[in-house]
Motif scaffolding. Structure first.
Motif, mmCIF file in Angstrom:
data_model
loop_
_atom_site.group_PDB
_atom_site.id
_atom_site.type_symbol
_atom_site.label_atom_id
_atom_site.label_comp_id
_atom_site.label_asym_id
_atom_site.label_seq_id
_atom_site.Cartn_x
_atom_site.Cartn_y
_atom_site.Cartn_z
ATOM 1 N N THR A 33 0.816 -1.214 0.000
ATOM 2 C CA THR A 33 0.000 0.000 0.000
ATOM 3 C C THR A 33 0.846 1.260 0.000
ATOM 4 O O THR A 33 0.554 2.206 -0.730
ATOM 5 C CB THR A 33 -0.918 -0.003 1.234
ATOM 6 O OG1 THR A 33 -1.687 -1.194 1.216
ATOM 7 C CG2 THR A 33 -1.840 1.188 1.233
ATOM 8 N N MET A 37 0.989 4.223 -2.950
ATOM 9 C CA MET A 37 0.566 5.612 -2.713
ATOM 10 C C MET A 37 1.348 6.580 -3.591
ATOM 11 O O MET A 37 0.838 7.630 -3.965
ATOM 12 C CB MET A 37 0.752 5.991 -1.248
ATOM 13 C CG MET A 37 -0.290 5.379 -0.367
ATOM 14 S SD MET A 37 -0.155 5.778 1.363
ATOM 15 C CE MET A 37 1.256 6.765 1.519
ATOM 16 N N HIS A 38 2.584 6.261 -3.902
ATOM 17 C CA HIS A 38 3.410 7.158 -4.706
ATOM 18 C C HIS A 38 2.809 7.394 -6.095
ATOM 19 O O HIS A 38 2.579 8.545 -6.471
ATOM 20 C CB HIS A 38 4.829 6.618 -4.799
ATOM 21 C CG HIS A 38 5.769 7.494 -5.523
ATOM 22 N ND1 HIS A 38 6.271 8.644 -4.973
ATOM 23 C CD2 HIS A 38 6.268 7.417 -6.762
ATOM 24 C CE1 HIS A 38 7.050 9.222 -5.858
ATOM 25 N NE2 HIS A 38 7.065 8.504 -6.949
ATOM 26 N N SER A 40 -0.238 6.773 -7.012
ATOM 27 C CA SER A 40 -1.631 7.216 -6.921
ATOM 28 C C SER A 40 -1.735 8.676 -6.513
ATOM 29 O O SER A 40 -2.803 9.271 -6.672
ATOM 30 C CB SER A 40 -2.402 6.343 -5.934
ATOM 31 O OG SER A 40 -1.956 6.578 -4.622
ATOM 32 N N THR A 41 -0.675 9.246 -5.985
ATOM 33 C CA THR A 41 -0.755 10.651 -5.592
ATOM 34 C C THR A 41 0.057 11.540 -6.535
ATOM 35 O O THR A 41 -0.516 12.354 -7.251
ATOM 36 C CB THR A 41 -0.258 10.844 -4.151
ATOM 37 O OG1 THR A 41 1.041 10.295 -4.040
ATOM 38 C CG2 THR A 41 -1.185 10.164 -3.169
ATOM 39 N N LYS A 42 1.337 11.368 -6.548
ATOM 40 C CA LYS A 42 2.192 12.300 -7.297
ATOM 41 C C LYS A 42 1.983 12.195 -8.802
ATOM 42 O O LYS A 42 1.748 13.192 -9.482
ATOM 43 C CB LYS A 42 3.659 12.052 -6.947
ATOM 44 C CG LYS A 42 3.965 12.378 -5.528
ATOM 45 C CD LYS A 42 5.381 12.094 -5.180
ATOM 46 C CE LYS A 42 5.614 12.393 -3.716
ATOM 47 N NZ LYS A 42 6.936 12.003 -3.286
ATOM 48 N N SER A 79 -5.185 15.504 -2.239
ATOM 49 C CA SER A 79 -4.348 14.332 -2.492
ATOM 50 C C SER A 79 -3.351 14.040 -1.367
ATOM 51 O O SER A 79 -3.250 12.874 -0.943
ATOM 52 C CB SER A 79 -3.622 14.505 -3.824
ATOM 53 O OG SER A 79 -2.830 13.401 -4.093
ATOM 54 N N ALA A 83 -3.471 10.648 0.949
ATOM 55 C CA ALA A 83 -2.318 9.749 1.016
ATOM 56 C C ALA A 83 -1.875 9.546 2.465
ATOM 57 O O ALA A 83 -1.520 8.437 2.864
ATOM 58 C CB ALA A 83 -1.171 10.301 0.185
ATOM 59 N N HIS A 84 -1.908 10.599 3.251
ATOM 60 C CA HIS A 84 -1.527 10.474 4.657
ATOM 61 C C HIS A 84 -2.473 9.528 5.397
ATOM 62 O O HIS A 84 -2.035 8.657 6.159
ATOM 63 C CB HIS A 84 -1.531 11.853 5.314
ATOM 64 C CG HIS A 84 -1.290 11.813 6.781
ATOM 65 N ND1 HIS A 84 -0.047 11.596 7.317
ATOM 66 C CD2 HIS A 84 -2.135 11.927 7.824
ATOM 67 C CE1 HIS A 84 -0.132 11.590 8.634
ATOM 68 N NE2 HIS A 84 -1.399 11.780 8.962
ATOM 69 N N GLY A 87 -1.923 5.899 4.206
ATOM 70 C CA GLY A 87 -0.670 5.374 4.731
ATOM 71 C C GLY A 87 -0.744 5.066 6.216
ATOM 72 O O GLY A 87 -0.247 4.045 6.680
#
Length: 138
Positions: A33, A37-38, A40-42, A79, A83-84, A87
């Motif tokens: 996960t 996240m990398h 899926s966000t940036k 975003s 993500a926070h 995570g």
């Protein structure tokens, strides 16, 4: 002039689409996960911003540009928060691979509050309420 702007808009939309495709591939390929996240966000946010910029150039002079700007702003604002939270939830639910982590920066879970301290506080509250009650001889 219009042809150059149209080409610029097309290149931005294609580049943004390429970033979105890269994000989708990253979501499928990365192992856990936190790694997912990398992309899926940036990557996704950058791709969306490029597509919105291309659409804004193509729609120049239209009232819809304000909506494109709002969509980009909300994505940039929401975003990192998303993500926070994802995570943090993955960490607490042990949904990550520990062997991929270089260091653990999250603090340990807080200890359970000692219930005897709560009982002492409630006894003090009872004494205070008894002293102020109507039957107090003071």
């Amino acid at each position: 002039m219009n042809a150059a702007l149209d080409w610029t808009a097309a290149i931005l939309v294609l580049l943004g689409s390429l970033f979105a495709l890269t994000a989708a591939i990253g979501l499928v390929r990365f192992p856990d996960t936190v790694s997912r996240m990398h992309p899926s966000t940036k990557t996704q946010v950058l791709g969306l911003l490029l597509v919105l910029a291309g659409a804004g150039i193509r729609l120049r002079g239209s009232v819809d540009i304000g909506m494109l700007v709002l969509a980009g702003l909300f994505t940039v604002i929401v975003s990192p928060v998303f993500a926070h939270l994802v995570g943090r939830s993955a960490y607490r639910e042990r949904g990550l691979r520990v062997d991929l982590m270089t260091r653990d920066e999250m603090p340990a879970e807080p200890e359970v509050v000692d219930e005897s301290l709560d009982e002492d506080d409630s006894d003090d509250a009872d004494l205070d309420s008894d002293a102020d009650g109507p039957g107090d001889p003071r």
